[in-house]
Each structure stands twice: as structure tokens, then as C-alpha cells.
Design a protein around this motif. Structure first.
Motif, PDB file in Angstrom:
ATOM      1  N   ILE A 212      33.726  37.400  40.624  1.00 15.69           N
ATOM      2  CA  ILE A 212      34.485  38.598  40.276  1.00 15.69           C
ATOM      3  C   ILE A 212      35.960  38.414  40.623  1.00 15.69           C
ATOM      4  N   LEU A 213      36.241  37.776  41.766  1.00 10.41           N
ATOM      5  CA  LEU A 213      37.629  37.500  42.149  1.00 10.41           C
ATOM      6  C   LEU A 213      38.328  36.641  41.099  1.00 10.41           C
ATOM      7  N   LEU A 214      37.638  35.625  40.616  1.00  6.69           N
ATOM      8  CA  LEU A 214      38.222  34.719  39.630  1.00  6.69           C
ATOM      9  C   LEU A 214      38.517  35.446  38.322  1.00  6.69           C
ATOM     10  N   VAL A 215      37.527  36.191  37.811  1.00  8.82           N
ATOM     11  CA  VAL A 215      37.699  36.910  36.533  1.00  8.82           C
ATOM     12  C   VAL A 215      38.788  37.978  36.663  1.00  8.82           C
ATOM     13  N   ALA A 216      38.765  38.724  37.764  1.00  5.48           N
ATOM     14  CA  ALA A 216      39.760  39.787  37.963  1.00  5.48           C
ATOM     15  C   ALA A 216      41.171  39.204  38.062  1.00  5.48           C
ATOM     16  N   THR A 217      41.312  38.070  38.740  1.00  8.71           N
ATOM     17  CA  THR A 217      42.624  37.429  38.876  1.00  8.71           C
ATOM     18  C   THR A 217      43.161  36.983  37.519  1.00  8.71           C
ATOM     19  N   LEU A 218      42.292  36.419  36.686  1.00 11.65           N
ATOM     20  CA  LEU A 218      42.701  35.993  35.343  1.00 11.65           C
ATOM     21  C   LEU A 218      43.126  37.193  34.493  1.00 11.65           C
ATOM     22  N   ALA A 219      42.365  38.295  34.603  1.00 11.93           N
ATOM     23  CA  ALA A 219      42.708  39.502  33.858  1.00 11.93           C
ATOM     24  C   ALA A 219      44.045  40.070  34.330  1.00 11.93           C
ATOM     25  N   VAL A 220      44.266  40.058  35.647  1.00 13.88           N
ATOM     26  CA  VAL A 220      45.533  40.538  36.201  1.00 13.88           C
ATOM     27  C   VAL A 220      46.693  39.698  35.688  1.00 13.88           C
TER      28      VAL A 220
END
Length: 354
Positions: A212-220
Motif C-alpha cells: 500500500i505504501l508503494l502504490v500510494a507513493t506512486l499515486a502521490v
């Protein structure tokens, strides 16, 4: 609240893409981008909280600060790319003020209302005080003083040298806290509490939290690029200066994850983690994010020397001294939190009118 943030993410990310492609008005996109980033930050906060339960307060606080600052680092990189150096420097100032005054103030105030007296490691507080004094008062003030008698090239060279020293010292500080002196200053009572707290079940497994951290960081990262392009038109619409946008708007949006995490931890009386997030995030901004941005700016058309305006420097130095005086005894209450909040709002009014 978690369901609301989840709904915002599911709606906000597609709207961010659609609005960008269809060239919606900048003000509309600014609101969409900000709300989406804050919602994404909440997922990052929940993920790092799950990891904190597994890893312990120090590493957990470091993770919260790191992934919280990742949002601001991403926004700042795109701002540098767009040549908005003043906005980047102002956002660094805003992060220092936001973490030491707004985040710590809200944590102490809300936690103090629920618990009359809250305590945290006095050894960590004093260790962090020395680093705060060095990072902000020494490393930020010195370039300003010397730059008065230097040309632009010499000022940039000085900034590069200071940036390398700051990064090296920050890595050494992590090595000191997490390796050579890990647990040295922890009392038996604290150790017992740590074992008891380790029984708490994390919301997500380690693998899911990291995913989730990885996906959220990419979206940010995607949303942040669009946000940067709205600053100029939004500033003209509201009469906001680049300084105010950086100090208040970018800093609050970019640090939403650790803001929420620190307050939640304080409400649970986990003050070691709350203080580690607020102070640790400040140190990471001053000793890692700021110097990294200076070095990265060398690859962009417009470089960024580590030179702040006088109001920015005075505000940061004042915030550091006030935070040190309040936190050095290892305990806090709601009135001390209110004092920090009052200082933040006074400075906020000043930057708005500047």
C-alpha cells in the motif's frame, strides 16, 4: 473516517487524471489534487502505523516521518523542475514550523486533554534538541550570513558542502540511535511497556502495508506533478504569495500523513512515537530532504542554494528554541500544546500578510 478517505482516493485519482486531460480550471484541480493527496497520505499513515507496531516506536516513528516526507519531497522535486525555488524553500520552512509547532502542538493539546500528564523519553528529547540546534540554527543560518559577502557561484558551492555534511551527520545520527546506542537509554519500565505494546495487532500485515505504501507513493507522485502546475494561477486568484503557498499550503498538504499519525499516537498516549514523528520529521527535513533537494537542483535549469529569507530563518529558529524549552523535560500537557499552536498561528498570520 477510513471509509471516507478510501472513497476520496477511489474518486480523486480518476478525477485527477480526467481533469488533467480535459484541462479543467486550475482552482478546481487544486482542490481535487490537495484532497486526493491528503486521502492518499492517510493510507500511508495507516500502513506505517501497522509497520510501527511490528518494528517498535523509534523505527516506527522514523518510517512515519520518512514516508510522510516522501510526499513533500516529491512535490518539491516537481516544483524545482518548474523553477519554483522560492516555493520549495518556503515549503521546507513550513515543514519545520508545521512539525514543531502545529503537529507537536496538536499532539500535546489533544493528548493532554485526554491525559493530564504525558511522558516520553527525556534522553531522546535532549539528543534531538542538539540536532535541531545544529540543523536549523547552524546549517541554515550560516549560509545566509556568509552569502551576504559571496557571489551566486560561491553561495551555491557553500550550500553543496553544507548539504553533504548534513546528509552524512543525519545518517550517523540514525546509526547512533538504531545501532550503536539502541536501547541504551531505555529504562526497564519502558522495556516492559514496549513488550506489552508489541502484543497489539497491526491493521495490515507487513507485506500488505509495504504494498500500500508503494502504490500510494506512486499515486502521490502523479497527483503532485499536477498540483505544482496550479500554484501560480491559484496564488493570483486568492492573492497568495509564493512564500505563503510554500510555508502553509504545500507544507500542510505534503505532511498530512505524519500530521495525522502523530495526533493519533498522542491520543493513544504513545508519546514516544508522536514526538519521534514530529521532531524526527523536522530533523529529516532539515538534514536530509533540504540538502537532497539542493543536490538535485544541480540537474535542473535553476539551482537552489540553501539560503532562506530573514522571516523564514527567524521563524524556524524561534520554533526550534520554543520546542526545545517545552520538550526537554520529557513530559507535556495541553497548555504547552496550546502555546505551540499559538506560535504557529502568529507566524501564519505574518506570512499571509508579508
Amino acid at each position: 473516517m477510513n471509509k471516507i478517505f478510501g472513497g476520496i482516493v477511489l474518486l480523486g485519482v480518476p478525477l485527477s487524471v480526467a481533469g488533467s486531460l480535459m484541462h479543467w480550471p486550475s482552482l478546481v484541480m487544486f482542490v481535487i489534487y490537495c484532497v486526493t493527496i491528503i486521502a492518499l497520505s492517510s493510507f500511508m499513515g495507516r500502513a506505517t502505523e501497522s509497520l510501527a507496531i511490528v518494528a517498535g516506536p523509534r523505527i516506527g516513528g522514523l518510517l512515519n516521518a520518512t514516508f510522510g516526507n516522501a510526499v513533500e519531497l516529491i512535490i518539491s522535486i516537481f516544483a524545482l523542475k518548474a523553477g519554483l525555488v522560492e516555493v520549495v524553500l518556503a515549503s521546507l520552512t513550513g515543514s519545520v514550523l508545521g512539525n514543531l509547532l502545529l503537529v507537536a502542538g496538536l499532539s500535546f493539546f489533544l493528548g493532554g486533554i485526554k491525559f493530564k500528564r504525558q511522558t516520553f523519553s527525556v534522553h531522546d528529547a535532549r539528543h534531538n534538541s542538539g540536532l535541531l540546534m545544529f540543523a536549523v540554527i547552524v546549517a541554515f543560518v550560516i549560509p545566509e550570513i556568509f552569502s551576504m559577502s559571496m557571489n551566486d557561484s560561491e553561495t551555491l558551492t557553500l550550500s553543496i558542502g553544507i548539504s553533504i555534511i548534513l546528509i552524512a551527520l543525519y545518517l550517523a545520527a540514525l546509526f547512533f540511535k538504531l545501532v550503536t546506542h539502541r536501547g541504551v537509554y531505555v529504562s526497564k519500565k519502558k522495556e516492559g511497556n514496549a513488550v506489552e505494546k508489541s502484543q497489539e495487532e497491526p491493521e495490515w500485515s507487513k507485506g500488505k502495508a509495504l504494498g500500500i505504501l508503494l502504490v500510494a507513493t506512486l499515486a502521490v507522485a502523479y497527483v503532485s506533478e499536477g498540483l505544482v502546475h496550479t500554484f501560480e494561477s491559484v496564488g493570483e486568484s486568492f492573492g497568495w504569495s509564493e512564500l505563503f503557498i510554500g510555508v502553509i499550503i504545500v507544507a500542510i498538504v505534503g505532511n498530512a500523513a505524519e500530521h495525522a499519525s502523530a495526533i493519533i499516537m498522542a491520543m493513544k498516549n504513545k508519546m514516544d512515537i508522536a514526538v519521534e514523528i514530529a521532531v524526527g520529521s523536522t530533523l529529516q527535513i532539515a538534514m536530509f530532504v533540504a540538502p537532497v533537494l539542493v543536490l538535485l537542483s544541480l540537474f535542473f535549469p535553476q539551482t537552489m542554494p540553501l539560503v532562506f529569507t530573514v522571516p523564514e530563518l527567524v521563524s524556524m529558529v524561534t520554533a526550534v528554541l520554543l520546542a526545545i524549552v517545552i520538550s526537554n523535560d520529557g513530559e507535556t500537557n495541553w497548555f504547552e500544546g496550546l502555546t505551540l499552536l499559538a506560535a504557529y498561528f502568529i507566524m501564519g498570520i505574518g506570512f499571509y500578510l508579508l
